[in-house]
Design a protein around this motif. Structure first.
Motif, PDB file in Angstrom:
ATOM      1  N   PHE A   1      45.313  46.271  43.590  1.00  0.00           N
ATOM      2  CA  PHE A   1      46.340  45.238  43.543  1.00  0.00           C
ATOM      3  C   PHE A   1      47.670  45.795  43.051  1.00  0.00           C
ATOM      4  N   VAL A   2      47.661  46.593  41.995  1.00  0.00           N
ATOM      5  CA  VAL A   2      48.913  47.112  41.440  1.00  0.00           C
ATOM      6  C   VAL A   2      49.629  48.020  42.446  1.00  0.00           C
ATOM      7  N   PRO A   3      48.956  49.026  43.051  1.00  0.00           N
ATOM      8  CA  PRO A   3      49.673  49.824  44.051  1.00  0.00           C
ATOM      9  C   PRO A   3      50.110  49.016  45.273  1.00  0.00           C
ATOM     10  N   ALA A   4      49.319  47.998  45.664  1.00  0.00           N
ATOM     11  CA  ALA A   4      49.723  47.167  46.803  1.00  0.00           C
ATOM     12  C   ALA A   4      50.986  46.381  46.475  1.00  0.00           C
ATOM     13  N   ALA A   5      51.062  45.825  45.280  1.00  0.00           N
ATOM     14  CA  ALA A   5      52.266  45.105  44.866  1.00  0.00           C
ATOM     15  C   ALA A   5      53.459  46.051  44.765  1.00  0.00           C
ATOM     16  N   HIS A   6      53.194  47.263  44.286  1.00  0.00           N
ATOM     17  CA  HIS A   6      54.247  48.268  44.171  1.00  0.00           C
ATOM     18  C   HIS A   6      54.804  48.636  45.545  1.00  0.00           C
ATOM     19  N   ASP A   7      53.940  48.643  46.565  1.00  0.00           N
ATOM     20  CA  ASP A   7      54.387  48.911  47.934  1.00  0.00           C
ATOM     21  C   ASP A   7      55.437  47.903  48.399  1.00  0.00           C
ATOM     22  N   HIS A   8      55.386  46.696  47.843  1.00  0.00           N
ATOM     23  CA  HIS A   8      56.319  45.636  48.237  1.00  0.00           C
ATOM     24  C   HIS A   8      57.501  45.536  47.272  1.00  0.00           C
ATOM     25  N   GLY A   9      57.679  46.548  46.425  1.00  0.00           N
ATOM     26  CA  GLY A   9      58.847  46.600  45.563  1.00  0.00           C
ATOM     27  C   GLY A   9      58.668  46.026  44.173  1.00  0.00           C
ATOM     28  N   MET A  10      57.467  45.597  43.818  1.00  0.00           N
ATOM     29  CA  MET A  10      57.231  45.032  42.492  1.00  0.00           C
ATOM     30  C   MET A  10      57.061  46.153  41.467  1.00  0.00           C
ATOM     31  N   ALA A  11      57.656  45.993  40.292  1.00  0.00           N
ATOM     32  CA  ALA A  11      57.501  46.986  39.227  1.00  0.00           C
ATOM     33  C   ALA A  11      56.039  47.079  38.806  1.00  0.00           C
ATOM     34  N   GLN A  12      55.606  48.296  38.477  1.00  0.00           N
ATOM     35  CA  GLN A  12      54.203  48.502  38.140  1.00  0.00           C
ATOM     36  C   GLN A  12      53.798  47.711  36.904  1.00  0.00           C
ATOM     37  N   THR A  13      54.693  47.613  35.917  1.00  0.00           N
ATOM     38  CA  THR A  13      54.357  46.846  34.711  1.00  0.00           C
ATOM     39  C   THR A  13      54.226  45.358  35.026  1.00  0.00           C
ATOM     40  N   THR A  14      55.046  44.856  35.957  1.00  0.00           N
ATOM     41  CA  THR A  14      54.934  43.445  36.359  1.00  0.00           C
ATOM     42  C   THR A  14      53.613  43.196  37.054  1.00  0.00           C
ATOM     43  N   ALA A  15      53.232  44.102  37.975  1.00  0.00           N
ATOM     44  CA  ALA A  15      51.968  43.953  38.691  1.00  0.00           C
ATOM     45  C   ALA A  15      50.785  44.047  37.737  1.00  0.00           C
ATOM     46  N   ALA A  16      50.880  44.960  36.761  1.00  0.00           N
ATOM     47  CA  ALA A  16      49.808  45.079  35.772  1.00  0.00           C
ATOM     48  C   ALA A  16      49.704  43.807  34.935  1.00  0.00           C
ATOM     49  N   GLY A  17      50.861  43.206  34.623  1.00  0.00           N
ATOM     50  CA  GLY A  17      50.840  41.948  33.889  1.00  0.00           C
ATOM     51  C   GLY A  17      50.168  40.832  34.679  1.00  0.00           C
ATOM     52  N   LEU A  18      50.393  40.807  36.000  1.00  0.00           N
ATOM     53  CA  LEU A  18      49.721  39.809  36.837  1.00  0.00           C
ATOM     54  C   LEU A  18      48.217  40.029  36.843  1.00  0.00           C
ATOM     55  N   LEU A  19      47.804  41.292  36.913  1.00  0.00           N
ATOM     56  CA  LEU A  19      46.370  41.580  36.901  1.00  0.00           C
ATOM     57  C   LEU A  19      45.761  41.207  35.558  1.00  0.00           C
ATOM     58  N   ALA A  20      46.535  41.367  34.480  1.00  0.00           N
ATOM     59  CA  ALA A  20      46.047  40.938  33.172  1.00  0.00           C
ATOM     60  C   ALA A  20      45.889  39.422  33.122  1.00  0.00           C
ATOM     61  N   LEU A  21      46.772  38.693  33.808  1.00  0.00           N
ATOM     62  CA  LEU A  21      46.623  37.244  33.882  1.00  0.00           C
ATOM     63  C   LEU A  21      45.334  36.854  34.593  1.00  0.00           C
ATOM     64  N   VAL A  22      44.945  37.651  35.580  1.00  0.00           N
ATOM     65  CA  VAL A  22      43.642  37.436  36.209  1.00  0.00           C
ATOM     66  C   VAL A  22      42.558  37.470  35.138  1.00  0.00           C
ATOM     67  N   GLY A  23      42.668  38.453  34.237  1.00  0.00           N
ATOM     68  CA  GLY A  23      41.701  38.548  33.148  1.00  0.00           C
ATOM     69  C   GLY A  23      41.721  37.347  32.236  1.00  0.00           C
ATOM     70  N   LEU A  24      42.904  36.817  31.950  1.00  0.00           N
ATOM     71  CA  LEU A  24      43.014  35.633  31.090  1.00  0.00           C
ATOM     72  C   LEU A  24      42.298  34.432  31.708  1.00  0.00           C
ATOM     73  N   PHE A  25      42.579  34.166  32.968  1.00  0.00           N
ATOM     74  CA  PHE A  25      41.954  33.016  33.617  1.00  0.00           C
ATOM     75  C   PHE A  25      40.492  33.284  33.959  1.00  0.00           C
ATOM     76  N   ASP A  26      40.138  34.556  34.050  1.00  0.00           N
ATOM     77  CA  ASP A  26      38.735  34.908  34.240  1.00  0.00           C
ATOM     78  C   ASP A  26      37.892  34.447  33.063  1.00  0.00           C
ATOM     79  N   ILE A  27      38.430  34.582  31.857  1.00  0.00           N
ATOM     80  CA  ILE A  27      37.711  34.120  30.669  1.00  0.00           C
ATOM     81  C   ILE A  27      37.410  32.624  30.783  1.00  0.00           C
ATOM     82  N   VAL A  28      38.424  31.858  31.151  1.00  0.00           N
ATOM     83  CA  VAL A  28      38.250  30.408  31.291  1.00  0.00           C
ATOM     84  C   VAL A  28      37.237  30.104  32.394  1.00  0.00           C
ATOM     85  N   GLY A  29      37.409  30.751  33.551  1.00  0.00           N
ATOM     86  CA  GLY A  29      36.544  30.472  34.681  1.00  0.00           C
ATOM     87  C   GLY A  29      35.098  30.849  34.448  1.00  0.00           C
ATOM     88  N   THR A  30      34.875  31.984  33.792  1.00  0.00           N
ATOM     89  CA  THR A  30      33.504  32.446  33.577  1.00  0.00           C
ATOM     90  C   THR A  30      32.778  31.589  32.551  1.00  0.00           C
TER      91      THR A  30
END
Length: 434
Positions: free
Chosen positions: A254-283
Protein backbone atom coordinates in the motif's frame (compact mmCIF):
# COMPACT_ATOMS: atom_id res chain seq x y z
CA UNK A 1 -12.32 -9.25 49.19
CA UNK A 2 -14.04 -12.57 48.57
CA UNK A 3 -12.62 -15.13 46.21
CA UNK A 4 -15.57 -14.76 43.84
CA UNK A 5 -14.87 -11.05 43.41
CA UNK A 6 -11.17 -11.38 42.65
CA UNK A 7 -9.92 -10.86 39.11
CA UNK A 8 -9.43 -14.23 37.46
CA UNK A 9 -5.75 -14.84 36.50
CA UNK A 10 -6.91 -15.59 32.95
CA UNK A 11 -7.22 -11.85 32.38
CA UNK A 12 -3.61 -11.25 33.45
CA UNK A 13 -2.43 -14.00 31.11
CA UNK A 14 -4.44 -12.44 28.29
CA UNK A 15 -2.92 -9.02 29.04
CA UNK A 16 0.65 -10.36 28.91
CA UNK A 17 -0.11 -12.24 25.71
CA UNK A 18 -1.45 -9.01 24.22
CA UNK A 19 1.76 -7.15 25.06
CA UNK A 20 3.87 -9.97 23.58
CA UNK A 21 1.85 -9.85 20.38
CA UNK A 22 2.33 -6.08 20.19
CA UNK A 23 6.09 -6.53 20.61
CA UNK A 24 6.24 -9.09 17.82
CA UNK A 25 4.12 -6.95 15.51
CA UNK A 26 6.70 -4.18 15.31
CA UNK A 27 8.93 -5.73 12.69
CA UNK A 28 5.96 -7.04 10.72
CA UNK A 29 4.84 -3.43 10.36
CA UNK A 30 8.10 -2.33 8.71
CA UNK A 31 8.23 -3.97 5.23
CA UNK A 32 6.06 -1.41 3.46
CA UNK A 33 8.11 1.45 4.94
CA UNK A 34 11.51 -0.10 4.14
CA UNK A 35 10.85 -1.22 0.55
CA UNK A 36 11.81 2.09 -1.04
CA UNK A 37 14.77 2.92 1.27
CA UNK A 38 16.34 -0.50 0.65
CA UNK A 39 15.69 -0.18 -3.08
CA UNK A 40 17.33 3.26 -3.15
CA UNK A 41 20.36 2.32 -1.03
CA UNK A 42 21.21 -1.11 -2.46
CA UNK A 43 19.59 -0.93 -5.89
CA UNK A 44 17.81 -4.24 -5.34
CA UNK A 45 14.65 -4.70 -7.46
CA UNK A 46 11.37 -4.40 -5.60
CA UNK A 47 10.63 -8.00 -6.56
CA UNK A 48 13.82 -9.12 -4.76
CA UNK A 49 12.96 -7.19 -1.61
CA UNK A 50 9.38 -8.45 -1.83
CA UNK A 51 10.75 -12.01 -1.99
CA UNK A 52 12.26 -11.48 1.47
CA UNK A 53 8.86 -10.33 2.65
CA UNK A 54 7.37 -13.48 1.11
CA UNK A 55 9.81 -15.72 2.97
CA UNK A 56 8.92 -13.88 6.18
CA UNK A 57 5.20 -14.28 5.58
CA UNK A 58 5.52 -17.93 4.56
CA UNK A 59 7.59 -18.92 7.59
CA UNK A 60 5.32 -16.82 9.79
CA UNK A 61 2.54 -19.16 8.77
CA UNK A 62 4.38 -22.48 8.54
CA UNK A 63 5.89 -22.04 12.00
CA UNK A 64 2.50 -21.52 13.65
CA UNK A 65 1.24 -25.14 13.88
CA UNK A 66 4.61 -26.40 15.14
CA UNK A 67 4.75 -23.53 17.65
CA UNK A 68 1.31 -24.51 18.94
CA UNK A 69 2.52 -28.07 19.43
CA UNK A 70 5.76 -26.83 21.03
CA UNK A 71 3.71 -24.78 23.49
CA UNK A 72 1.91 -27.97 24.49
CA UNK A 73 5.24 -29.80 24.81
CA UNK A 74 7.53 -27.21 26.44
CA UNK A 75 5.21 -24.45 27.64
CA UNK A 76 4.01 -21.12 26.35
CA UNK A 77 6.57 -19.12 28.31
CA UNK A 78 9.65 -20.79 26.80
CA UNK A 79 8.36 -20.68 23.25
CA UNK A 80 7.27 -17.03 23.37
CA UNK A 81 10.51 -15.87 25.04
CA UNK A 82 12.61 -17.63 22.41
CA UNK A 83 10.44 -16.19 19.65
CA UNK A 84 10.94 -12.63 20.90
CA UNK A 85 14.71 -13.17 20.97
CA UNK A 86 14.61 -14.35 17.35
CA UNK A 87 12.64 -11.24 16.33
CA UNK A 88 15.19 -9.02 18.07
CA UNK A 89 18.13 -10.83 16.46
CA UNK A 90 16.64 -10.75 12.99
CA UNK A 91 15.76 -7.07 13.19
CA UNK A 92 19.05 -6.00 14.76
CA UNK A 93 21.28 -7.95 12.36
CA UNK A 94 19.78 -6.27 9.30
CA UNK A 95 21.88 -3.17 10.01
CA UNK A 96 25.00 -5.12 8.99
CA UNK A 97 23.70 -6.59 5.72
CA UNK A 98 25.38 -5.87 2.39
CA UNK A 99 23.74 -8.47 0.10
CA UNK A 100 20.17 -9.48 -0.66
CA UNK A 101 20.63 -13.03 0.69
CA UNK A 102 21.31 -11.51 4.10
CA UNK A 103 17.97 -9.73 3.89
CA UNK A 104 16.35 -13.09 3.15
CA UNK A 105 18.08 -14.63 6.18
CA UNK A 106 17.40 -11.85 8.71
CA UNK A 107 14.15 -10.34 7.56
CA UNK A 108 12.84 -13.54 6.03
CA UNK A 109 13.99 -16.50 8.14
CA UNK A 110 14.77 -15.22 11.65
CA UNK A 111 11.93 -12.76 11.95
CA UNK A 112 9.56 -15.09 10.08
CA UNK A 113 10.16 -17.96 12.50
CA UNK A 114 10.10 -15.66 15.53
CA UNK A 115 6.86 -13.89 14.71
CA UNK A 116 5.32 -17.15 13.50
CA UNK A 117 5.85 -18.63 16.95
CA UNK A 118 3.64 -15.85 18.29
CA UNK A 119 1.10 -15.97 15.50
CA UNK A 120 -2.59 -16.60 15.81
CA UNK A 121 -2.04 -20.20 16.89
CA UNK A 122 -0.60 -18.65 20.07
CA UNK A 123 -3.87 -16.78 20.47
CA UNK A 124 -5.85 -19.99 19.99
CA UNK A 125 -3.67 -21.78 22.56
CA UNK A 126 -4.08 -19.08 25.23
CA UNK A 127 -7.83 -18.73 24.78
CA UNK A 128 -8.32 -22.49 24.58
CA UNK A 129 -6.54 -23.07 27.89
CA UNK A 130 -7.74 -20.11 29.92
CA UNK A 131 -11.24 -19.19 28.71
CA UNK A 132 -14.59 -20.88 28.28
CA UNK A 133 -16.76 -17.79 28.61
CA UNK A 134 -15.81 -14.72 26.56
CA UNK A 135 -13.53 -16.86 24.39
CA UNK A 136 -14.59 -15.21 21.14
CA UNK A 137 -14.20 -11.73 22.59
CA UNK A 138 -10.74 -12.46 24.03
CA UNK A 139 -9.69 -14.00 20.71
CA UNK A 140 -10.68 -10.74 19.05
CA UNK A 141 -8.78 -8.63 21.56
CA UNK A 142 -5.58 -10.70 21.29
CA UNK A 143 -5.79 -10.77 17.52
CA UNK A 144 -6.02 -7.00 17.65
CA UNK A 145 -2.62 -7.04 19.39
CA UNK A 146 -0.97 -7.29 16.00
CA UNK A 147 -2.95 -4.30 14.82
CA UNK A 148 -1.96 -2.40 17.95
CA UNK A 149 1.68 -3.15 17.18
CA UNK A 150 1.19 -1.79 13.68
CA UNK A 151 -0.50 1.28 15.09
CA UNK A 152 2.29 1.92 17.61
CA UNK A 153 5.26 1.18 15.39
CA UNK A 154 4.37 2.16 11.83
CA UNK A 155 4.23 5.97 12.15
CA UNK A 156 7.30 5.87 14.42
CA UNK A 157 9.21 3.71 11.95
CA UNK A 158 8.27 5.98 9.05
CA UNK A 159 9.53 9.04 10.94
CA UNK A 160 12.72 7.26 12.04
CA UNK A 161 13.41 6.14 8.47
CA UNK A 162 12.86 9.67 7.18
CA UNK A 163 14.92 11.45 9.85
CA UNK A 164 17.54 8.89 10.89
CA UNK A 165 17.58 6.11 8.29
CA UNK A 166 16.18 2.61 8.20
CA UNK A 167 18.94 1.15 10.39
CA UNK A 168 17.80 3.18 13.39
CA UNK A 169 14.26 1.95 12.83
CA UNK A 170 15.41 -1.68 12.75
CA UNK A 171 17.29 -1.25 16.04
CA UNK A 172 14.25 0.32 17.72
CA UNK A 173 12.18 -2.71 16.76
CA UNK A 174 14.85 -5.07 18.10
CA UNK A 175 14.98 -3.22 21.42
CA UNK A 176 11.20 -3.26 21.73
CA UNK A 177 11.04 -7.03 21.25
CA UNK A 178 13.78 -7.54 23.88
CA UNK A 179 11.92 -5.34 26.36
CA UNK A 180 8.94 -7.71 26.34
CA UNK A 181 10.96 -10.85 27.26
CA UNK A 182 11.21 -10.19 31.05
CA UNK A 183 7.46 -9.56 31.23
CA UNK A 184 6.74 -12.90 29.53
CA UNK A 185 9.12 -14.83 31.79
CA UNK A 186 7.67 -13.25 34.92
CA UNK A 187 3.93 -13.22 34.29
CA UNK A 188 2.87 -15.59 31.48
CA UNK A 189 1.32 -18.65 33.17
CA UNK A 190 0.82 -22.02 31.49
CA UNK A 191 -2.47 -23.57 32.72
CA UNK A 192 -5.18 -22.49 35.17
CA UNK A 193 -4.79 -25.91 36.84
CA UNK A 194 -1.27 -24.86 37.86
CA UNK A 195 -2.97 -22.33 40.15
CA UNK A 196 -5.64 -24.77 41.28
CA UNK A 197 -8.32 -22.87 39.37
CA UNK A 198 -10.79 -23.65 36.59
CA UNK A 199 -10.59 -21.76 33.30
CA UNK A 200 -12.56 -18.53 33.21
CA UNK A 201 -16.23 -19.47 32.89
CA UNK A 202 -15.68 -23.12 33.80
CA UNK A 203 -16.82 -24.73 37.04
CA UNK A 204 -14.26 -27.51 37.45
CA UNK A 205 -10.47 -27.59 37.57
CA UNK A 206 -9.17 -29.60 34.61
CA UNK A 207 -5.66 -30.96 34.98
CA UNK A 208 -3.16 -29.90 32.33
CA UNK A 209 -2.66 -32.74 29.84
CA UNK A 210 0.71 -34.47 30.10
CA UNK A 211 3.33 -33.53 27.50
CA UNK A 212 3.51 -36.55 25.21
CA UNK A 213 5.07 -37.11 21.82
CA UNK A 214 7.12 -34.78 19.70
CA UNK A 215 5.80 -31.42 18.62
CA UNK A 216 6.42 -32.19 14.95
CA UNK A 217 4.59 -35.51 15.21
CA UNK A 218 1.58 -33.88 16.85
CA UNK A 219 1.46 -31.01 14.37
CA UNK A 220 1.77 -33.28 11.34
CA UNK A 221 -0.73 -35.74 12.80
CA UNK A 222 -3.28 -32.99 13.23
CA UNK A 223 -2.72 -31.94 9.63
CA UNK A 224 -3.10 -35.50 8.35
CA UNK A 225 -6.42 -35.87 10.15
CA UNK A 226 -7.77 -32.44 9.23
CA UNK A 227 -6.72 -32.70 5.58
CA UNK A 228 -9.17 -35.58 5.10
CA UNK A 229 -12.10 -33.27 5.88
CA UNK A 230 -13.96 -30.83 3.65
CA UNK A 231 -14.16 -28.00 6.25
CA UNK A 232 -10.36 -27.84 6.54
CA UNK A 233 -9.90 -27.10 2.84
CA UNK A 234 -12.72 -24.57 2.75
CA UNK A 235 -11.32 -22.76 5.78
CA UNK A 236 -7.73 -22.95 4.49
CA UNK A 237 -8.73 -21.73 1.03
CA UNK A 238 -10.63 -18.75 2.36
CA UNK A 239 -7.88 -17.89 4.83
CA UNK A 240 -5.21 -18.09 2.10
CA UNK A 241 -7.14 -15.39 0.23
CA UNK A 242 -7.44 -13.45 3.48
CA UNK A 243 -3.65 -13.44 3.83
CA UNK A 244 -3.14 -12.48 0.20
CA UNK A 245 -5.42 -9.46 0.52
CA UNK A 246 -4.11 -8.21 3.88
CA UNK A 247 -0.48 -8.91 4.89
CA UNK A 248 0.66 -9.85 1.40
CA UNK A 249 -0.87 -7.06 -0.68
CA UNK A 250 -2.15 -4.11 1.36
CA UNK A 251 0.24 -4.53 4.27
CA UNK A 252 3.31 -4.79 2.00
CA UNK A 253 2.47 -2.70 -1.05
CA UNK A 254 0.00 0.00 0.00
CA UNK A 255 2.72 2.52 0.91
CA UNK A 256 4.74 2.12 -2.32
CA UNK A 257 1.50 2.13 -4.36
CA UNK A 258 0.42 5.40 -2.75
CA UNK A 259 3.91 6.78 -3.28
CA UNK A 260 3.57 5.97 -7.00
CA UNK A 261 0.66 8.43 -7.09
CA UNK A 262 2.65 11.22 -5.43
CA UNK A 263 1.71 10.66 -1.78
CA UNK A 264 4.45 11.21 0.81
CA UNK A 265 5.69 7.99 2.36
CA UNK A 266 5.02 9.21 5.90
CA UNK A 267 1.43 10.12 4.93
CA UNK A 268 0.87 6.68 3.39
CA UNK A 269 2.38 5.01 6.46
CA UNK A 270 0.03 7.05 8.64
CA UNK A 271 -2.94 5.79 6.61
CA UNK A 272 -1.77 2.21 7.03
CA UNK A 273 -1.47 2.84 10.77
CA UNK A 274 -5.09 4.00 10.74
CA UNK A 275 -5.95 0.62 9.28
CA UNK A 276 -4.39 -0.81 12.43
CA UNK A 277 -6.45 1.49 14.65
CA UNK A 278 -9.75 0.48 13.11
CA UNK A 279 -8.59 -3.12 12.94
CA UNK A 280 -8.57 -3.16 16.74
CA UNK A 281 -12.20 -2.01 16.81
CA UNK A 282 -13.27 -4.38 14.05
CA UNK A 283 -11.55 -7.45 15.45
CA UNK A 284 -12.90 -6.97 18.98
CA UNK A 285 -16.38 -6.42 17.55
CA UNK A 286 -15.96 -9.55 15.43
CA UNK A 287 -15.03 -11.53 18.54
CA UNK A 288 -18.17 -10.28 20.27
CA UNK A 289 -20.27 -11.24 17.23
CA UNK A 290 -18.62 -14.66 17.02
CA UNK A 291 -20.05 -15.52 20.43
CA UNK A 292 -23.53 -14.72 19.09
CA UNK A 293 -23.75 -15.15 15.28
CA UNK A 294 -23.04 -18.10 12.98
CA UNK A 295 -19.36 -17.84 12.07
CA UNK A 296 -20.02 -18.98 8.49
CA UNK A 297 -22.26 -15.99 7.84
CA UNK A 298 -19.74 -13.63 9.39
CA UNK A 299 -16.93 -14.91 7.17
CA UNK A 300 -19.05 -14.69 4.03
CA UNK A 301 -19.96 -11.09 4.82
CA UNK A 302 -16.41 -10.05 5.71
CA UNK A 303 -14.86 -11.48 2.55
CA UNK A 304 -17.55 -10.14 0.19
CA UNK A 305 -17.29 -6.59 1.54
CA UNK A 306 -13.49 -6.75 1.39
CA UNK A 307 -13.59 -7.80 -2.25
CA UNK A 308 -15.86 -4.93 -3.23
CA UNK A 309 -13.61 -2.40 -1.47
CA UNK A 310 -10.47 -3.68 -3.25
CA UNK A 311 -12.15 -3.36 -6.64
CA UNK A 312 -12.64 0.37 -6.11
CA UNK A 313 -9.26 1.06 -4.45
CA UNK A 314 -7.26 1.83 -7.67
CA UNK A 315 -9.54 4.79 -8.35
CA UNK A 316 -8.93 6.26 -4.88
CA UNK A 317 -5.15 6.83 -5.02
CA UNK A 318 -3.93 10.42 -5.33
CA UNK A 319 -1.17 12.66 -4.04
CA UNK A 320 -3.13 13.53 -0.89
CA UNK A 321 -5.36 11.65 1.53
CA UNK A 322 -8.75 12.43 -0.02
CA UNK A 323 -11.97 11.73 1.95
CA UNK A 324 -12.76 8.75 -0.29
CA UNK A 325 -9.42 7.15 0.62
CA UNK A 326 -10.08 7.79 4.31
CA UNK A 327 -13.42 5.98 3.96
CA UNK A 328 -11.58 3.00 2.43
CA UNK A 329 -9.01 3.03 5.25
CA UNK A 330 -11.72 3.01 7.92
CA UNK A 331 -13.68 0.24 6.22
CA UNK A 332 -10.65 -1.92 5.41
CA UNK A 333 -9.35 -1.52 8.93
CA UNK A 334 -12.63 -2.75 10.42
CA UNK A 335 -12.48 -5.79 8.12
CA UNK A 336 -8.71 -6.48 8.22
CA UNK A 337 -8.51 -9.47 10.58
CA UNK A 338 -12.14 -9.59 11.62
CA UNK A 339 -12.00 -13.01 9.93
CA UNK A 340 -9.86 -14.48 12.70
CA UNK A 341 -12.35 -14.98 15.59
CA UNK A 342 -14.93 -16.84 13.45
CA UNK A 343 -12.19 -18.94 11.82
CA UNK A 344 -10.77 -19.94 15.21
CA UNK A 345 -14.29 -20.78 16.41
CA UNK A 346 -14.94 -22.98 13.38
CA UNK A 347 -11.64 -24.83 13.88
CA UNK A 348 -12.74 -25.61 17.45
CA UNK A 349 -16.18 -26.65 16.23
CA UNK A 350 -14.90 -29.08 13.62
CA UNK A 351 -11.69 -30.35 15.30
CA UNK A 352 -12.27 -30.07 19.06
CA UNK A 353 -9.17 -30.35 21.24
CA UNK A 354 -6.92 -30.29 18.15
CA UNK A 355 -8.49 -27.00 17.06
CA UNK A 356 -5.52 -24.78 18.02
CA UNK A 357 -3.02 -26.89 16.08
CA UNK A 358 -5.38 -27.24 13.11
CA UNK A 359 -5.89 -23.50 13.13
CA UNK A 360 -2.10 -23.23 12.95
CA UNK A 361 -2.25 -25.06 9.61
CA UNK A 362 -5.16 -22.92 8.42
CA UNK A 363 -3.06 -19.91 9.36
CA UNK A 364 -0.15 -21.41 7.41
CA UNK A 365 -2.43 -21.27 4.35
CA UNK A 366 -3.12 -17.63 5.23
CA UNK A 367 0.57 -16.83 5.12
CA UNK A 368 1.14 -18.89 1.97
CA UNK A 369 -1.42 -16.68 0.28
CA UNK A 370 0.29 -13.61 1.75
CA UNK A 371 3.70 -14.74 0.46
CA UNK A 372 2.38 -15.32 -3.06
CA UNK A 373 0.67 -11.93 -3.08
CA UNK A 374 3.72 -10.07 -1.74
CA UNK A 375 5.98 -11.38 -4.50
CA UNK A 376 3.25 -11.35 -7.15
CA UNK A 377 2.34 -7.71 -6.56
CA UNK A 378 6.02 -6.76 -6.73
CA UNK A 379 6.29 -8.52 -10.10
CA UNK A 380 3.12 -6.80 -11.33
CA UNK A 381 4.60 -3.42 -10.38
CA UNK A 382 7.96 -4.19 -12.04
CA UNK A 383 6.38 -5.50 -15.25
CA UNK A 384 3.33 -3.25 -15.73
CA UNK A 385 4.50 -0.08 -14.00
CA UNK A 386 1.63 0.10 -11.49
CA UNK A 387 -0.34 -2.03 -9.03
CA UNK A 388 -3.83 -1.79 -10.56
CA UNK A 389 -4.04 -5.39 -11.77
CA UNK A 390 -2.99 -6.67 -8.32
CA UNK A 391 -5.89 -4.83 -6.65
CA UNK A 392 -8.45 -6.14 -9.16
CA UNK A 393 -7.32 -9.76 -8.83
CA UNK A 394 -7.37 -9.50 -5.03
CA UNK A 395 -10.92 -8.12 -5.10
CA UNK A 396 -12.18 -10.99 -7.24
CA UNK A 397 -10.45 -13.57 -5.01
CA UNK A 398 -12.05 -12.09 -1.89
CA UNK A 399 -15.50 -12.48 -3.35
CA UNK A 400 -14.57 -16.11 -4.10
CA UNK A 401 -13.55 -16.57 -0.45
CA UNK A 402 -17.03 -15.45 0.59
CA UNK A 403 -18.43 -18.31 -1.47
CA UNK A 404 -16.07 -20.83 0.14
CA UNK A 405 -17.18 -19.71 3.61
CA UNK A 406 -20.86 -20.10 2.81
CA UNK A 407 -20.20 -23.68 1.60
CA UNK A 408 -19.24 -24.72 5.13
CA UNK A 409 -21.89 -26.95 6.70
CA UNK A 410 -23.15 -26.52 10.24
CA UNK A 411 -22.08 -29.31 12.56
CA UNK A 412 -25.06 -31.68 13.13
CA UNK A 413 -26.91 -30.84 16.34
CA UNK A 414 -25.40 -27.39 16.74
CA UNK A 415 -28.05 -24.96 17.79
CA UNK A 416 -26.26 -22.75 20.30
CA UNK A 417 -23.16 -20.54 20.08
CA UNK A 418 -19.75 -22.19 20.02
CA UNK A 419 -18.73 -20.60 23.31
CA UNK A 420 -21.41 -22.61 25.11
CA UNK A 421 -20.50 -25.96 23.56
CA UNK A 422 -16.73 -25.70 23.60
CA UNK A 423 -16.40 -26.95 27.18
CA UNK A 424 -18.16 -30.15 26.22
CA UNK A 425 -16.35 -30.67 22.93
CA UNK A 426 -12.83 -29.73 23.99
CA UNK A 427 -11.76 -33.08 25.49
CA UNK A 428 -11.98 -34.87 22.16
CA UNK A 429 -11.56 -34.11 18.46
CA UNK A 430 -14.62 -34.40 16.26
CA UNK A 431 -14.21 -35.92 12.81
CA UNK A 432 -16.18 -34.31 10.01
CA UNK A 433 -16.14 -35.56 6.45
CA UNK A 434 -19.21 -33.91 5.00
Amino acid sequence: MSKNRRLHPAWLVAAVAFVALVGAAGFRATPSVLLNPLHEEFGWPLATISAAVSVNLLLYGLTAPFAAALMDRFGIRRVVSTALLLVAAGSGLTVFMTASWQLLLCWGVLVGVGTGSMALAFVATVTGRWFVRRRGLVTGVLTAGGAAGQLVFLPLIAILVRDHGWRTAALVVAASALAVVPLVVWLLREHPADLGLPAYGATEVVAAPPATGGAATRALGALATAARTRPFWLLAGGFAICGATTNGLVGTHFVPAAHDHGMAQTTAAGLLALVGLFDIVGTIASGWLTDRVDSRLLLGMYYALRGLSLLVLPSLFSGTAEPSMLVFIVFYGLDWVATVPPTVALCREYFGAAGAVVFGWVFAAHQLGAAVAATGAGLVRDRLGDYAMAWYVAGALSIGAAGLSLLLRRRPGRGVPEAVLVAATAPRAWSYRG
